[in-house]
Write a protein that holds these residues in place. Structure first.
Motif: not given
Length: 116
Positions: A31-40, A91-98, A104-115
Motif C-alpha cells: 500500500f502507498n499508505a494506511m490510516g485510521w479514520y473516524r466518524q461520529a 467517541t466514534a466508529v474508527y475505520f481502517c483505510n489502505a 481505497n480499501y476500508w474495514g468494517q469499523g470498530t466502535q470506540v466509546t469514551v464514557s
C-alpha cells in the motif's frame, strides 16, 4: 480483493487508553499508505492518523500527542493505533483505510466509546 479487519474498540473511561488493530489480507508494504479514520454520529468521516510506505506518519491536530500509529509487517501485516488520554469527544466508529494509488480499501469499523 483486500480485506481489512479492525479490532480493539470498546468502552473506556475518560482519560483511558485503547489500542486499535487493523489486520490486512495483503502485505501492508504493497500500500502507498494506511490510516485510521473516524466518524461520529451525524459527522463526516475524518482522518485520525496515517502512515505511508516509507514510515512517515501524520496525525490530525486533535490527536497529536495522544496517539501513535505503527505497523508490523509479514506475517502479521497489521497497523495499530495506540490512543491515550481519551475523552468523550473521541467517541466514534474508527475505520481502517489502505490506499494503492487511487484505490481505497476500508474495514468494517470498530466502535470506540469514551464514557464514565
Amino acid at each position: 480483493q483486500v480485506q481489512l479487519v479492525e479490532s480493539g474498540g470498546g468502552l473506556v473511561q475518560p482519560g483511558g487508553s485503547l489500542r486499535l488493530s487493523c489486520a490486512s489480507s495483503r502485505n501492508i508494504f504493497d500500500f502507498n499508505a494506511m490510516g485510521w479514520y473516524r466518524q461520529a454520529p451525524g459527522q463526516q468521516r475524518e482522518l485520525v492518523a496515517s502512515i505511508n510506505v516509507g514510515g512517515v506518519t501524520n496525525y490530525a491536530d486533535f490527536m497529536k500527542g495522544r496517539a501513535t500509529i505503527y505497523r508490523e509487517g509479514t506475517p502479521k501485516n497489521t497497523v495499530y493505533l495506540q490512543m491515550n488520554s481519551l475523552s468523550p469527544e473521541d467517541t466514534a466508529v474508527y475505520f481502517c483505510n489502505a490506499r494503492i494509488l487511487r484505490e481505497n480499501y476500508w474495514g468494517q469499523g470498530t466502535q470506540v466509546t469514551v464514557s464514565s
